[in-house]
Design an enzyme around this catalytic site. Structure first.
Site, PDB file in Angstrom:
ATOM      1  N   GLY A 129       0.829  -1.199   0.000  1.00  0.00           N
ATOM      2  CA  GLY A 129       0.000   0.000   0.000  1.00  0.00           C
ATOM      3  C   GLY A 129       0.863   1.248   0.000  1.00  0.00           C
ATOM      4  CB  SER A 136      -7.591  13.328  -2.713  1.00  0.00           C
ATOM      5  OG  SER A 136      -6.400  13.859  -3.243  1.00  0.00           O
ATOM      6  CB  ALA A 194      -1.133  14.279   6.695  1.00  0.00           C
ATOM      7  CE  LYS A 251      18.384  10.179   2.177  1.00  0.00           C
ATOM      8  NZ  LYS A 251      18.030  10.746   3.486  1.00  0.00           N
ATOM      9  CG  ASP A 276      15.337  14.573   4.895  1.00  0.00           C
ATOM     10  OD1 ASP A 276      15.871  14.329   3.801  1.00  0.00           O
ATOM     11  OD2 ASP A 276      14.181  15.010   5.015  1.00  0.00           O
ATOM     12  CD  GLU A 299      13.512  19.006   4.450  1.00  0.00           C
ATOM     13  OE1 GLU A 299      13.619  18.087   3.598  1.00  0.00           O
ATOM     14  OE2 GLU A 299      12.587  19.043   5.280  1.00  0.00           O
ATOM     15  CD  GLU A 353      19.797  14.115   4.086  1.00  0.00           C
ATOM     16  OE1 GLU A 353      18.966  14.553   3.265  1.00  0.00           O
ATOM     17  OE2 GLU A 353      19.695  13.003   4.614  1.00  0.00           O
TER      18      GLU A 353
END
Length: 506
Positions: free
Chosen positions: A46, A83, A122, A170, A233, A237, A403
């Site tokens: 899933g 959605s 979420a 990555k 991470d 960013e 990274e």
């Protein structure tokens, strides 16, 4: 202490990175036949969510299973049926009629492997229900450690009768898909991934995780933990991957135009210089090769910019890392998403500078893009400062290189090169997009107020800082990382590509 893979199916190898031994799994389509054993007992996968990572991972896994002859394994997409993403999933061949598209929690309940790729905020809201819905003995697959950080903030833990694994490509989702497709012609082309085994209930969680990484097309997979992944991470960013590079180019564009450059030349010598020659040199030859490529009579200008920028950049980067580690930055993301109904994210490429960029790109001649020594010095200083913070905080060289270097120059900067900063930032997750918007101005301000003022006041290169840069062990580590995958430039067109168009909630 280095981590090791607990696998009887795959054959990891030990590599030495700047004197430190690490285990990695070299990927490739030749490993697809091993997926049958690695995913023994898995009949339904899933994929929950259709944002930045969802489309890419669903398609890559589906294609890999076909190539592996595993027609009895179904990849199904879980979405809210209201959605807008449902139509996009159907266009990609996932439909209700074929049993490959369904309601989020129905799919979770039905899946042996749940790849949870919905937005971080979420996940923070829905995780109690998600965990309660999963089958005993199923595997929860995360591509980001954000959820662990949220659960730690809340004093919660994963239920004990499931596996919890991490495979974190990555690079943004569109890059994961595009390079997988290119890998059909060049075996091994793809986006590297980190892998972590947080909870092994069934005893084969490592096999499941490595199978997932191989199915995504990862050229090599390195070990980490869920916690170290989200620290590096989320921090990365906000740093050189998105936030810092945005702040750098904004500050330098103003500086160069104040010094008398035309708008077009200022854009060429900032954004174009970084996304063009600087990124290409780092990708193919390493960070120190940028310094070597600077003409002899301009090396002092590079090193002046480097020495002036390293400290102000590291100041912001250390603050950012500690905000992530403490959980404060994760809380900030969740609160920002809660405000979206009142204050949604706005466009970040509507200013004069980025309008100039549209004109520059339309007339671009790749071979004419300048390698500006001052721009290179600022960018490289910020990248090295980010690397040094990660190393000081205990991150492995594999994690650091992927990274803070490879993801920047091979996955993200090509998108800014193609269509500007928003095309890069807004093809990433909400967590990344929010972080970039929050931290880019901090880098802009610190560089403008501290680094450039110091240069204008006569700062000279510091021989000790120059030596530390040239002897930084990350150069050797990066050379090892580069040897583990083919050199393939990602194909990104100005018109867009698979999955490109903006990350969404579901």
């Amino acid at each position: 202490e280095s981590l090791t893979f607990d696998t009887k199916i795959f054959e990891p190898e030990t590599v030495t990175m700047a004197g430190e031994e690490e285990q990695i799994l070299r990927g490739g389509r030749n490993l697809f036949p091993l997926l049958k054993d690695a995913w023994k007992g898995i009949k339904k996968v899933g994929v929950i969510g259709w944002g930045s990572q969802g489309p890419a991972q669903a398609k890559n896994v589906r294609d890999s299973l076909v190539d592996a002859g595993m027609d009895d394994v179904t990849v199904q997409i879980g979405l809210r049926m209201t959605s807008a993403s449902c139509d996009e999933a159907r266009e990609a061949g996932f439909t209700e009629e074929s049993g490959t598209l369904g309601e989020t929690f129905d799919v979770i309940a039905d899946s042996d492997l749940v790849l949870l790729l919905i937005a971080d905020a979420a996940q923070a809201t829905l995780y109690p229900r998600i965990l309660a819905t999963m089958k005993p003995g199923a595997t929860l697959g995360l591509s980001h450690g954000f959820l662990l950080g949220v659960m730690k903030n809340n004093g919660d833990d994963f239920r004990p009768d499931i596996n919890v694994v991490l495979v974190a490509p990555k690079g943004m989702g569109p890059s994961v898909r595009r390079l997988y497709e290119q890998g059909k012609e060049v075996n091994g082309a793809g986006i590297n991934a980190s892998c972590g085994i947080h909870q092994d209930y069934t005893g084969n969680a490592t096999e499941v995780a490595l199978g997932w990484s191989v199915a995504l097309g990862s050229p090599f997979t390195f070990l980490t933990t869920l916690e170290m992944e989200y620290r590096s991470d989320i921090y990365g960013e906000r740093g050189i991957l998105l936030g810092a590079v945005h702040g750098i180019v904004e500050s330098l564009f103003r500086r160069y135009t104040r010094q008398g450059m035309s708008d077009e030349d200022a854009f060429k010598n900032t954004v174009e210089s970084i996304t063009g020659p600087i990124s290409k040199i780092i990708s193919s030859k390493g960070i120190d090769a940028v310094y070597e490529a600077i003409p002899a009579d301009q090396k002092e200008e590079f090193m002046t910019a480097y020495c002036a920028s390293y400290g102000p950049a590291k100041d912001i980067l250390l603050e950012c890392y500690e905000d992530v580690h403490s959980g404060n930055e994760l809380k900030s993301v969740c609160m920002a998403v809660d405000r979206f109904d009142r204050f949604p994210m706005k466009k970040i490429d509507g200013t004069h500078m980025w309008k100039v960029g549209e004109e520059v790109r339309a007339k671009r001649v790749e071979d004419d893009i300048p390698l500006h020594p001052f721009t290179a010095g600022v960018y490289v200083a910020t990248m090295i400062a980010q690397i040094d913070v990660l190393r000081e905080k205990g991150h492995s060289f594999s994690e650091v290189c992927n990274e803070s270097i490879i993801e920047a120059v091979d996955s993200l900067n090509p998108y800014m090169h193609a269509r500007g900063v928003a095309f890069m930032v807004d093809n990433c997750s909400y967590t990344a997009r929010l972080g970039s918007r929050k931290w880019a101005p901090r880098f802009d301000y610190n560089l403008d107020q501290q680094a450039y003022v110091a240069v204008d006041n006569g700062l000279k290169p510091d021989p000790e800082m120059e030596s530390q840069f040239l002897q930084n062990p990350v150069h050797a580590a990066q050379a090892t990382c580069a040897s583990l995958r083919p050199t393939v430039d990602i194909s990104v067109t100005a018109e867009g590509g698979d999955g490109v168009g903006g990350a969404r909630d579901y």
